[in-house]
Design an enzyme around this catalytic site. Structure first.
Site, PDB file in Angstrom:
ATOM      1  N   HIS A   1       0.799  -1.209   0.028  1.00 46.44           N
ATOM      2  CA  HIS A   1       0.128   0.120   0.077  1.00 46.44           C
ATOM      3  C   HIS A   1       0.966   1.197  -0.113  1.00 46.44           C
ATOM      4  O   HIS A   1       1.973   1.388   0.636  1.00 46.44           O
ATOM      5  CB  HIS A   1      -0.940  -0.033   1.216  1.00 46.44           C
ATOM      6  CG  HIS A   1      -2.313  -0.860   1.005  1.00 46.44           C
ATOM      7  ND1 HIS A   1      -3.061  -0.710   0.084  1.00 46.44           N
ATOM      8  CD2 HIS A   1      -2.618  -1.799   1.957  1.00 46.44           C
ATOM      9  CE1 HIS A   1      -4.043  -1.469   0.231  1.00 46.44           C
ATOM     10  NE2 HIS A   1      -3.796  -2.346   1.348  1.00 46.44           N
TER      11      HIS A   1
ATOM     12  N   CYS B   1       0.657   1.760  -5.495  1.00 50.37           N
ATOM     13  CA  CYS B   1      -0.503   2.729  -6.165  1.00 50.37           C
ATOM     14  C   CYS B   1       0.158   3.909  -6.400  1.00 50.37           C
ATOM     15  O   CYS B   1       0.919   4.497  -5.777  1.00 50.37           O
ATOM     16  CB  CYS B   1      -1.649   2.742  -5.335  1.00 50.37           C
ATOM     17  SG  CYS B   1      -2.618   1.254  -5.295  1.00 50.37           S
TER      18      CYS B   1
ATOM     19  N   ARG C   1       0.215   2.696 -11.225  1.00 48.83           N
ATOM     20  CA  ARG C   1       1.025   1.869 -10.493  1.00 48.83           C
ATOM     21  C   ARG C   1       2.574   2.492 -10.734  1.00 48.83           C
ATOM     22  O   ARG C   1       2.912   3.060 -11.702  1.00 48.83           O
ATOM     23  CB  ARG C   1       0.898   0.393 -10.814  1.00 48.83           C
ATOM     24  CG  ARG C   1      -0.360  -0.316 -10.585  1.00 48.83           C
ATOM     25  CD  ARG C   1      -0.492  -0.634  -9.144  1.00 48.83           C
ATOM     26  NE  ARG C   1      -1.542  -1.606  -8.778  1.00 48.83           N
ATOM     27  CZ  ARG C   1      -2.731  -0.862  -8.665  1.00 48.83           C
ATOM     28  NH1 ARG C   1      -3.015   0.385  -8.974  1.00 48.83           N
ATOM     29  NH2 ARG C   1      -3.782  -1.852  -8.573  1.00 48.83           N
TER      30      ARG C   1
END
Length: 231
Positions: free
Chosen positions: A130, A199, A208
């Protein structure tokens, strides 16, 4: 009219309070919980390693070129199997690596893409994390640069990878980034590679960010920390 205005005002205040609480939950509380969970995953790993009485076959001496590592057992889905260190992100930065990239798994740490190479093996050892929420493990991902070290350990061996390219921006459908020899990585033949993905933008997921690295060296944990972690 006064009743209507008062009612609408109270509803707006309530809605605003709910929004503020939600933002606090997303920005703060999920991070607190994730840090606790990741610390627990690392503690589980270290306890497992300390209890293990088995050792793999000898690994190369410190700084030696990488060769075939001992055969590894398949990683268990959702279970931690390694710890990652990235000095560029801070010398206190360390995160557990778990098998799989399911939502629940990524709440506990970084996730290894199932089906990609195992740690240190020929192919592409690929990991996702993340950028924001759940501990923000890759919050400062854009700071990574060519030559930076990415160090991992499985409790018996240190694996030091060196970044060759990135951060490279692409779209989520570009799954070729985790191929054994990623097309846009600059690599042209089979090797021992590492891919990290997260991300972009910081609070979105329309794109990405990718970095690619090669395995630079390995050494047994008995030899002490690798040079990249001793600076």
């Amino acid at each position: 009219m006064r009743v209507v205005v008062r009612t609408v005002s109270e509803l707006c205040i309530t809605a605003g309070t709910v929004i503020v609480l939600f933002v606090v939950y997303v920005l703060f509380w999920t991070g607190v919980k994730a840090d606790h969970v990741m610390d627990d995953q690392i503690a589980r790993l270290e306890d497992r390693w300390s209890q293990s009485g088995t050792r793999p076959a000898p690994t190369p001496a410190p700084g030696a070129a990488a060769s075939d590592p001992p055969a590894q057992k398949p990683y268990k889905s959702g279970e931690p199997f390694a710890i990652m260190y990235i000095p560029r992100l801070g010398f206190t930065w360390n995160k557990p690596v778990l098998e799989g990239t399911a939502t629940g798994t990524l709440k506990k740490g970084l996730g290894h893409y199932a089906g990609t190479a195992q740690l240190g093996e020929k192919g592409n050892f690929s990991v996702a994390g993340h950028r924001r929420t759940y501990g923000d493990p890759f919050k400062n991902f854009p700071e990574l640069r060519r030559g930076d070290a990415v160090v991992l350990t499985d409790g018996t061996t240190w694996f030091t990878y060196r970044i060759d390219k990135g951060p490279y921006k692409t779209v989520p459908t570009d799954v070729e980034v985790i191929d054994p020899v990623p097309e846009k990585s600059g690599y042209s033949r089979t090797g021992r590679y590492l891919t990290l993905t997260t991300c972009d933008p910081e609070w979105g997921h329309s794109h990405r960010l990718i970095v690619w690295a090669h395995l630079d060296s390995t050494q047994p944990v008995e030899a002490g920390k690798p040079e990249a972690l001793r600076r």
